[in-house]
Design a protein around this motif. Structure first.
Motif, PDB file in Angstrom:
ATOM      1  N   GLU A 197      -4.294   0.883   2.728  1.00  0.00           N
ATOM      2  CA  GLU A 197      -3.759  -0.256   3.491  1.00  0.00           C
ATOM      3  C   GLU A 197      -4.861  -1.222   3.914  1.00  0.00           C
ATOM      4  O   GLU A 197      -4.686  -2.435   3.862  1.00  0.00           O
ATOM      5  N   ALA A 198      -6.017  -0.661   4.325  1.00  0.00           N
ATOM      6  CA  ALA A 198      -7.148  -1.498   4.754  1.00  0.00           C
ATOM      7  C   ALA A 198      -7.645  -2.366   3.593  1.00  0.00           C
ATOM      8  O   ALA A 198      -7.929  -3.561   3.769  1.00  0.00           O
ATOM      9  N   THR A 230      -5.056  -5.103   2.788  1.00  0.00           N
ATOM     10  CA  THR A 230      -5.164  -6.183   3.788  1.00  0.00           C
ATOM     11  C   THR A 230      -6.338  -7.092   3.468  1.00  0.00           C
ATOM     12  O   THR A 230      -6.232  -8.332   3.541  1.00  0.00           O
ATOM     13  N   ALA A 281       0.792  -1.235   0.000  1.00  0.00           N
ATOM     14  CA  ALA A 281       0.000   0.000   0.000  1.00  0.00           C
ATOM     15  C   ALA A 281       0.823   1.285   0.000  1.00  0.00           C
ATOM     16  O   ALA A 281       0.393   2.298  -0.535  1.00  0.00           O
ATOM     17  N   LYS A 282       2.026   1.245   0.592  1.00  0.00           N
ATOM     18  CA  LYS A 282       2.781   2.505   0.731  1.00  0.00           C
ATOM     19  C   LYS A 282       3.204   3.081  -0.622  1.00  0.00           C
ATOM     20  O   LYS A 282       3.510   4.268  -0.718  1.00  0.00           O
ATOM     21  N   GLU A 309      -6.640   8.180   1.600  1.00  0.00           N
ATOM     22  CA  GLU A 309      -5.545   8.256   2.579  1.00  0.00           C
ATOM     23  C   GLU A 309      -4.780   6.928   2.585  1.00  0.00           C
ATOM     24  O   GLU A 309      -5.307   5.888   2.198  1.00  0.00           O
ATOM     25  N   GLN A 310      -3.550   6.985   3.073  1.00  0.00           N
ATOM     26  CA  GLN A 310      -2.701   5.790   3.145  1.00  0.00           C
ATOM     27  C   GLN A 310      -3.369   4.664   3.933  1.00  0.00           C
ATOM     28  O   GLN A 310      -3.328   3.491   3.547  1.00  0.00           O
ATOM     29  N   GLU A 311      -4.042   5.039   5.042  1.00  0.00           N
ATOM     30  CA  GLU A 311      -4.692   4.035   5.903  1.00  0.00           C
ATOM     31  C   GLU A 311      -5.823   3.326   5.158  1.00  0.00           C
ATOM     32  O   GLU A 311      -6.019   2.110   5.314  1.00  0.00           O
ATOM     33  N   GLU A 312      -6.583   4.098   4.334  1.00  0.00           N
ATOM     34  CA  GLU A 312      -7.685   3.500   3.570  1.00  0.00           C
ATOM     35  C   GLU A 312      -7.157   2.482   2.548  1.00  0.00           C
ATOM     36  O   GLU A 312      -7.732   1.400   2.378  1.00  0.00           O
TER      37      GLU A 312
END
Length: 251
Positions: free
Chosen positions: A224-225, A228, A201-202, A219-222
């Motif tokens: 990454e989710a 995953t 994701a990064k 966003e990066q977190e979205e």
């Protein structure tokens, strides 16, 4: 080559313009970019290069806005892209000033293709070493276009440009469906990028445009989710494939 690749305006005996083909090769060496058209959404995804420790990440952009309602991703030489982006932005504002309406996605795509083609036909210049993916909405309908260094432009349901674009395009052909909603479209875009992006994701950037022509950068977190979730699904599929072999082995 017998010197036919030294001049832009000279055809080789078998009908090739070698400088244009070399520009296409520069695109194939660029980082991957993917565009996917859903039912009422268009998504752009790009493979980002790793930012150096002391570098400001905001200055490294592979997705940019040409106007409020038109978004563009590119693969190839970033400096060439900057020149083309500036020309497109000026044309967008010029169109608003002249016609008092925003330019359509097809109009701007045609304009960019026209500029790229002009640089394959003049002496003393070289072709732009980039391909572009343009997305937006014309009359509430999602649009996705691609331009090439030769000046060709085409409309697509889903497409990829840059490094390993053939692999990604084949993946999209297998998994694309017409009536995908926003969540499924975003997921397919990320899944297709994971075919070539090994670092997860990064190194992925996603832009989502909805029917109100608003663009949202995930966003990066979205991201990454979603990555995953995709990896979890892959593991489950792998387990399902293993189970029948275990059963047949015991019998």
């Amino acid at each position: 080559m017998s010197g036919y690749d030294r001049a832009l305006t000279v055809f080789s005996p078998d009908g090739h313009l070698f400088q244009v083909e070399y520009a296409s090769e520069a695109v194939r060496k660029g980082t991957c970019a993917v565009g996917v058209r859903g039912k009422s959404v268009v998504v752009l995804g790009v493979e980002k290069k790793s930012v150096l420790k002391l570098q400001d990440a905001r200055t490294v952009r592979k997705i940019c806005m040409l106007d409020d309602h038109i978004c563009m991703a590119f693969a190839g030489l970033t400096a060439d892209a900057r020149v083309l982006i500036n020309k497109a932005r000026v044309e967008c504002q010029s169109h608003r000033l002249t016609v008092e309406d925003p330019a359509s996605v097809e109009y701007i795509t045609r304009y960019l293709a026209q500029v790229q083609q002009k640089y394959t036909q003049s002496g003393g210049v070289r072709p732009f070493g980039i391909s572009t993916l343009l997305v937006g909405f014309d009359n509430k309908e999602p649009r996705l276009y691609m331009t090439e260094p030769s000046g060709i432009y085409t409309a697509w349901k889903a497409n990829a440009i840059g490094r390993s674009s053939k692999t990604v395009r084949e993946f999209l052909e297998k998994n694309y469906s017409e009536d995908m909603d926003e969540k499924v479209t975003v997921k397919l875009t990320i899944r297709s990028l994971l075919e070539v992006v090994q670092t997860g994701a990064k190194n992925i950037e996603i832009a989502v445009m909805t029917s109100d022509s608003r663009v949202k950068f995930l966003e990066q977190e979205e991201v990454e989710a979603i990555v995953t979730e995709i990896e979890k699904e892959k593991e489950e599929e792998a387990e399902k494939k293993k189970k029948p072999t275990v059963a047949s082995g015991s019998s």
